[in-house]
Design an enzyme around this catalytic site. Structure first.
Site, PDB file in Angstrom:
ATOM      1  CG  HIS A 166      14.152 -20.261   9.682  1.00  0.00           C
ATOM      2  ND1 HIS A 166      15.230 -20.134   9.049  1.00  0.00           N
ATOM      3  CD2 HIS A 166      14.165 -20.852  10.826  1.00  0.00           C
ATOM      4  CE1 HIS A 166      16.365 -20.865   9.777  1.00  0.00           C
ATOM      5  NE2 HIS A 166      15.416 -21.314  10.848  1.00  0.00           N
ATOM      6  CB  SER A 287      -4.819   4.228  -1.831  1.00  0.00           C
ATOM      7  OG  SER A 287      -4.681   4.223  -3.198  1.00  0.00           O
ATOM      8  CE  LYS A 293      -3.690  -0.896   0.080  1.00  0.00           C
ATOM      9  NZ  LYS A 293      -2.575  -0.479  -0.958  1.00  0.00           N
ATOM     10  CD  GLU A 300       4.436   0.973   3.411  1.00  0.00           C
ATOM     11  OE1 GLU A 300       4.640   0.608   2.327  1.00  0.00           O
ATOM     12  OE2 GLU A 300       3.339   1.581   3.791  1.00  0.00           O
TER      13      GLU A 300
END
Ligand code: ARG
Length: 469
Positions: A166, A287, A293, A300
């Site tokens: 979970h 970024s 970043k 992804e």
């Protein structure tokens, strides 16, 4: 023979005979599949070589005719390979393009190439050859990712992290155990691609348009020449069966789902909140606006592209579901999803293999996340079980201690020491690293079973590689 003498008049499709008018631009724009089925070119030529050899062997073509068609096929092959093949506006697909060109080169002998054959059995043959080759290629790339995971598992040593259920910290597990979990899932993917290979390994060539032929063609000959293990039993099934495409798409989808889940973990682990991994520069992106970043784009996209591959599968199943026997032009819609799904898996696999090989694990960060005393709660309960307490009672006793430690000022260790059923002798169970060392049951997350698991995983990869040679 010059183009002008070709039995196929310039500007006409192969099937011009029954038609008064030539094809409209709209028809061609809508139906032509050449832009994507060109990928089948070499398989199409292989199919034609086998077919022509068969026609020669049963006496439908003389050996001179066979030779001149084979020579024309060689020319077409080198034109295509060299990028100098000139496609005609009426080339509907790769099959018509190759046949047209063979006929231009070999004249009347070329015009016999399609004897006893239809594009319906031809395209199914080409696609099966393609799926057979690509199934093994995908499985080899799966193996490479498994090898990268295995080698990181081997060098992970005693590093451990929280295992989650979970997405709540549950019990600590060795990092190698976690990485090997993905190796086993990918092993099932490799197996599925091998079973896709087996489904594709039936030759449909000789089924004709749908019902076979009045000519003495020999489908066993072509099946053997093309390296298929057997030929079709039913010509209607042979030209309408795309189970092997659906199976390839399912194998691709589940593989991509597994890659997506691995990607999701990397995304989580690379976040500052987890901090379990640092992304290697060469496998992360920056970024355009935020200078600080470093983003896990590979992970992804592995996740994002799963949606697309799943769409390839569901879209194709929807195409199939309404089709009566036998060939319907709808079946042309098999290629784009198939090619897209395979391309996507292959790209994802190599990107993730590079990322996994180069990613840095932060062992200290994982350890401190795993070392909360509460992660030993199960061990406390199991300690009571060893002393004869029924597990359900042990669970309640330890649960109450955890609650008191969270609500009050006493630490879990103090409460354990003061608890008559547990006492001082149970306190070492709460020590850092104790819980993971105690996962000793077969297939479990501790050092002893994981050492054996590593051997088993190596055996899996060895046998997998043997099947993929
Ligand atoms: N391009 C077609 C396909 O991919 C080849 C078969 C065409 N057959 C036909 N009867 N029109 O399915």
């Amino acid at each position: 023979m010059s183009n002008a003498d070709s039995p196929i008049p310039a500007g006409q499709p192969l099937w011009h005979g029954r038609f008064g008018d030539g094809p409209s631009d709209e028809l061609l724009a809508f139906t032509v599949s050449l832009s994507y089925d060109q990928r089948l070119a070499m398989d199409d030529i292989a199919g034609s070589r086998a077919h022509v050899a068969m026609l020669g062997s049963v006496g439908l073509l003389t050996s001179d005719e066979v030779n001149s068609v084979q020579a024309a096929l060689n020319t077409v092959e080198s034109e295509l390979a060299g990028g100098v093949f000139v496609f005609a506006p009426t080339d509907e697909d790769i099959h018509t393009a190759v046949e047209r060109r063979v006929t231009e080169i070999a004249g009347d002998a070329g015009a016999k190439l399609h004897t006893g054959r239809s594009r319906n059995d031809q395209v199914a043959t080409d696609l099966r050859l393609w799926v057979k080759r690509e199934s093994k290629a995908v499985a080899r790339r799966i193996t490479a990712l498994q090898e990268a995971l295995l080698s990181r598992a081997e060098s992970a040593g005693g590093a451990y992290l929280p295992g989650y259920t979970h997405l709540q910290r549950a019990q600590p597990v060795l990092l190698s155990h976690h990485l090997l979990a993905h190796v086993w899932a990918l092993g099932r993917d490799a197996e599925r691609w091998l079973s896709t290979y087996a489904s594709a390994d039936v030759s449909p060539l000789g089924a004709g348009a749908l019902a076979g032929s009045s000519l003495p063609i020999d489908p066993d000959f072509t099946a053997g020449a093309l390296g298929f293990s057997r030929r079709f039993e039913n010509s209607l099934d042979a030209v309408s069966d795309r189970d092997f495409v659906a199976e390839a798409l399912f194998a691709a989808t589940l593989l991509q789902v597994h890659l997506s889940r691995l990607g999701e973990e990397i995304v989580l682990w690379a976040s500052e909140e987890f901090g379990f991994v640092r992304l290697p520069d060469a496998y992360s992106t920056g970024s355009s606006m935020l200078p600080q970043k470093k983003n896990p784009d590979i992970a992804e996209l592995a996740r994002g592209k799963a949606g697309r591959v799943l769409g390839d599968l569901t879209g194709f199943l929807a195409t199939l579901k309404g089709l009566p026997l036998a060939y319907n032009r709808d079946l042309q819609e098999d290629k784009e999803p198939l090619f897209d799904a395979v391309d996507t898996c292959v790209l994802t696999l190599s990107a993730l293999t590079g990322l996994i090989s180069a990613i840095e694990f932060d062992d200290a960060r994982m350890k401190s996340a795993a070392d909360s005393p509460a992660s030993s709660a199960t061990d406390l309960a199991e300690y009571l079980v060893e002393k004869g307490t029924p597990f359900r009672d042990a669970h309640a006793i330890v649960g109450a201690l955890v609650r008191r430690s969270l609500e009050g000022d006493e630490s879990l260790a103090e409460l354990v020491a003061a608890e008559p059923t547990l006492g001082e002798s149970a306190v070492p169970l709460l020590a850092p690293g104790a819980a993971v060392a105690r996962r000793t049951s077969p297939g479990g997350a501790g050092p002893k079973p994981v050492a054996l698991q590593l051997i088993a995983a190596k055996e899996l990869l060895a046998s997998q590689s043997l099947l993929l040679r």
